[in-house]
Scaffold this motif. Structure first.
Motif, PDB file in Angstrom:
ATOM      1  N   ASN A  42      13.960  26.257  42.887  1.00 15.26           N
ATOM      2  CA  ASN A  42      15.049  25.691  43.791  1.00 15.26           C
ATOM      3  C   ASN A  42      14.804  26.470  45.143  1.00 15.26           C
ATOM      4  O   ASN A  42      14.088  27.411  45.301  1.00 15.26           O
ATOM      5  N   TYR A  43      15.523  26.024  46.158  1.00 18.97           N
ATOM      6  CA  TYR A  43      15.718  26.584  47.438  1.00 18.97           C
ATOM      7  C   TYR A  43      17.181  27.064  47.246  1.00 18.97           C
ATOM      8  O   TYR A  43      18.032  26.663  46.875  1.00 18.97           O
ATOM      9  N   ASP A  64      20.264  10.122  56.059  1.00 18.98           N
ATOM     10  CA  ASP A  64      18.884  10.288  56.366  1.00 18.98           C
ATOM     11  C   ASP A  64      18.452  11.320  55.339  1.00 18.98           C
ATOM     12  O   ASP A  64      17.501  11.828  55.343  1.00 18.98           O
ATOM     13  N   GLY A  65      19.145  11.893  54.446  1.00 15.07           N
ATOM     14  CA  GLY A  65      18.998  12.883  53.591  1.00 15.07           C
ATOM     15  C   GLY A  65      19.152  14.250  54.133  1.00 15.07           C
ATOM     16  O   GLY A  65      18.545  15.180  53.746  1.00 15.07           O
ATOM     17  N   ASN A  66      19.509  14.608  55.241  1.00 16.89           N
ATOM     18  CA  ASN A  66      19.831  15.876  55.950  1.00 16.89           C
ATOM     19  C   ASN A  66      21.095  16.517  55.416  1.00 16.89           C
ATOM     20  O   ASN A  66      22.066  16.059  55.385  1.00 16.89           O
ATOM     21  N   LEU A  67      20.767  17.746  55.311  1.00 22.27           N
ATOM     22  CA  LEU A  67      22.408  18.614  54.831  1.00 22.27           C
ATOM     23  C   LEU A  67      22.884  18.989  55.919  1.00 22.27           C
ATOM     24  O   LEU A  67      22.118  19.813  56.917  1.00 22.27           O
ATOM     25  N   HIS A  68      24.341  18.741  56.025  1.00 20.43           N
ATOM     26  CA  HIS A  68      24.843  19.255  57.339  1.00 20.43           C
ATOM     27  C   HIS A  68      26.229  20.124  56.465  1.00 20.43           C
ATOM     28  O   HIS A  68      26.829  20.052  55.667  1.00 20.43           O
ATOM     29  N   ILE A  69      26.347  21.403  57.195  1.00 19.75           N
ATOM     30  CA  ILE A  69      26.938  22.517  56.758  1.00 19.75           C
ATOM     31  C   ILE A  69      27.843  22.930  58.150  1.00 19.75           C
ATOM     32  O   ILE A  69      27.548  23.209  59.060  1.00 19.75           O
ATOM     33  N   ARG A  70      29.281  22.733  57.942  1.00 22.87           N
ATOM     34  CA  ARG A  70      30.425  22.865  58.886  1.00 22.87           C
ATOM     35  C   ARG A  70      31.267  23.977  58.521  1.00 22.87           C
ATOM     36  O   ARG A  70      31.790  23.801  57.264  1.00 22.87           O
ATOM     37  N   MET A  71      31.314  24.820  59.376  1.00 26.18           N
ATOM     38  CA  MET A  71      32.515  25.664  58.992  1.00 26.18           C
ATOM     39  C   MET A  71      33.829  25.635  60.245  1.00 26.18           C
ATOM     40  O   MET A  71      33.073  25.735  61.398  1.00 26.18           O
ATOM     41  N   ASP A 104      10.938  17.016  50.784  1.00 24.23           N
ATOM     42  CA  ASP A 104      11.205  15.980  49.945  1.00 24.23           C
ATOM     43  C   ASP A 104      11.240  16.281  48.619  1.00 24.23           C
ATOM     44  O   ASP A 104      11.872  15.509  47.935  1.00 24.23           O
ATOM     45  N   ASP A 105      11.108  17.394  48.135  1.00 21.32           N
ATOM     46  CA  ASP A 105      11.073  17.676  46.717  1.00 21.32           C
ATOM     47  C   ASP A 105      12.766  18.223  46.264  1.00 21.32           C
ATOM     48  O   ASP A 105      12.971  19.008  45.141  1.00 21.32           O
ATOM     49  N   VAL A 106      13.453  18.150  46.942  1.00 29.66           N
ATOM     50  CA  VAL A 106      15.209  18.731  46.701  1.00 29.66           C
ATOM     51  C   VAL A 106      15.633  17.376  45.976  1.00 29.66           C
ATOM     52  O   VAL A 106      15.586  16.385  46.312  1.00 29.66           O
ATOM     53  N   ASP A 107      16.087  17.915  44.916  1.00 32.58           N
ATOM     54  CA  ASP A 107      17.017  16.756  44.034  1.00 32.58           C
ATOM     55  C   ASP A 107      18.308  16.659  44.704  1.00 32.58           C
ATOM     56  O   ASP A 107      19.466  17.779  44.409  1.00 32.58           O
ATOM     57  N   LYS A 108      18.531  15.936  45.694  1.00 29.95           N
ATOM     58  CA  LYS A 108      19.918  15.722  46.378  1.00 29.95           C
ATOM     59  C   LYS A 108      20.880  15.258  45.687  1.00 29.95           C
ATOM     60  O   LYS A 108      22.171  15.716  46.031  1.00 29.95           O
ATOM     61  N   ASN A 109      20.923  14.953  44.408  1.00 26.90           N
ATOM     62  CA  ASN A 109      22.069  14.693  43.400  1.00 26.90           C
ATOM     63  C   ASN A 109      22.679  15.790  42.878  1.00 26.90           C
ATOM     64  O   ASN A 109      23.671  15.714  42.098  1.00 26.90           O
ATOM     65  N   ASN A 110      21.942  16.966  43.077  1.00 27.52           N
ATOM     66  CA  ASN A 110      22.388  18.314  42.209  1.00 27.52           C
ATOM     67  C   ASN A 110      22.568  19.290  43.119  1.00 27.52           C
ATOM     68  O   ASN A 110      22.463  20.554  42.535  1.00 27.52           O
ATOM     69  N   ILE A 127      13.098  18.981  42.334  1.00 30.35           N
ATOM     70  CA  ILE A 127      12.589  17.788  41.671  1.00 30.35           C
ATOM     71  C   ILE A 127      11.591  18.360  40.660  1.00 30.35           C
ATOM     72  O   ILE A 127      10.655  18.631  41.311  1.00 30.35           O
ATOM     73  N   LYS A 128      11.778  18.336  39.511  1.00 28.55           N
ATOM     74  CA  LYS A 128      10.534  18.743  38.481  1.00 28.55           C
ATOM     75  C   LYS A 128       9.578  17.727  38.442  1.00 28.55           C
ATOM     76  O   LYS A 128      10.004  16.764  37.966  1.00 28.55           O
ATOM     77  N   LYS A 129       8.617  18.034  38.961  1.00 23.75           N
ATOM     78  CA  LYS A 129       7.316  17.019  38.822  1.00 23.75           C
ATOM     79  C   LYS A 129       6.677  17.385  37.212  1.00 23.75           C
ATOM     80  O   LYS A 129       6.042  18.342  37.424  1.00 23.75           O
ATOM     81  N   GLU A 130       6.451  16.538  36.631  1.00 24.60           N
ATOM     82  CA  GLU A 130       5.924  16.512  35.241  1.00 24.60           C
ATOM     83  C   GLU A 130       4.219  16.275  35.713  1.00 24.60           C
ATOM     84  O   GLU A 130       4.096  15.221  36.235  1.00 24.60           O
ATOM     85  N   GLU A 131       3.374  17.294  35.326  1.00 23.51           N
ATOM     86  CA  GLU A 131       2.219  17.177  35.649  1.00 23.51           C
ATOM     87  C   GLU A 131       1.566  16.402  34.390  1.00 23.51           C
ATOM     88  O   GLU A 131       1.886  16.571  33.252  1.00 23.51           O
TER      89      GLU A 131
END
Length: 141
Positions: A42-43, A64-71, A104-110, A127-131
């Protein structure tokens, strides 16, 4: 005897003395400190947020899949002094917004977020990439 430091340039010190003195008070930016850590699975994004509650935050992902953090924090105190017959108001307002372009390897649903002990923590699981191991014989032409 005290050691003496010699400076070759006096000009920056003149400006520092002026800007750090009473003539020009120092202004501080309100942008919080941010840490981004990478682990094996994870990150993690950590944002300094002392005194803020989870209600002060809005965390989302755009199209676009960008994370927005506002406070945003508003604080207002009203005090009336009847002897002087005036209304005294003190208020403060702080707002911060940060957009992070996610790998690209972030699981955006979790993605998860929490505020605890003055730190906003956003967990970005990978995202877990199975080899795939393929064993086969290669034909030689």
């Amino acid at each position: 005897m005290l050691p003496v430091m010699r400076r070759d340039s006096w000009l920056p010190e003149v400006f520092n003395d002026f800007f750090n003195g009473d003539f020009a008070p120092r202004t501080y930016a309100t942008a919080p400190a941010i840490n981004v850590l990478e682990g094996e699975n994870n990150y993690t994004v950590e944002i300094a947020a002392p005194g803020l509650k989870k209600e002060d935050f809005d965390v989302n992902i755009d199209n676009d899949g960008n994370l927005h953090i506002r406070m945003e924090q508003k604080h207002e105190d009203k005090k009336e002094d009847k002897k002087m017959h005036y209304l005294r108001r003190e208020f403060s307002y702080s707002k911060y917004e940060q957009t992070l372009i996610l790998p690209d390897d972030v699981d955006k649903n979790n993605i998860s977020a929490k505020v605890e002990h003055g730190v906003m923590t956003v967990g970005l699981p990978k995202i877990k990439k199975e080899e795939q191991r393929v064993q086969r014989r290669i034909e030689i032409d």
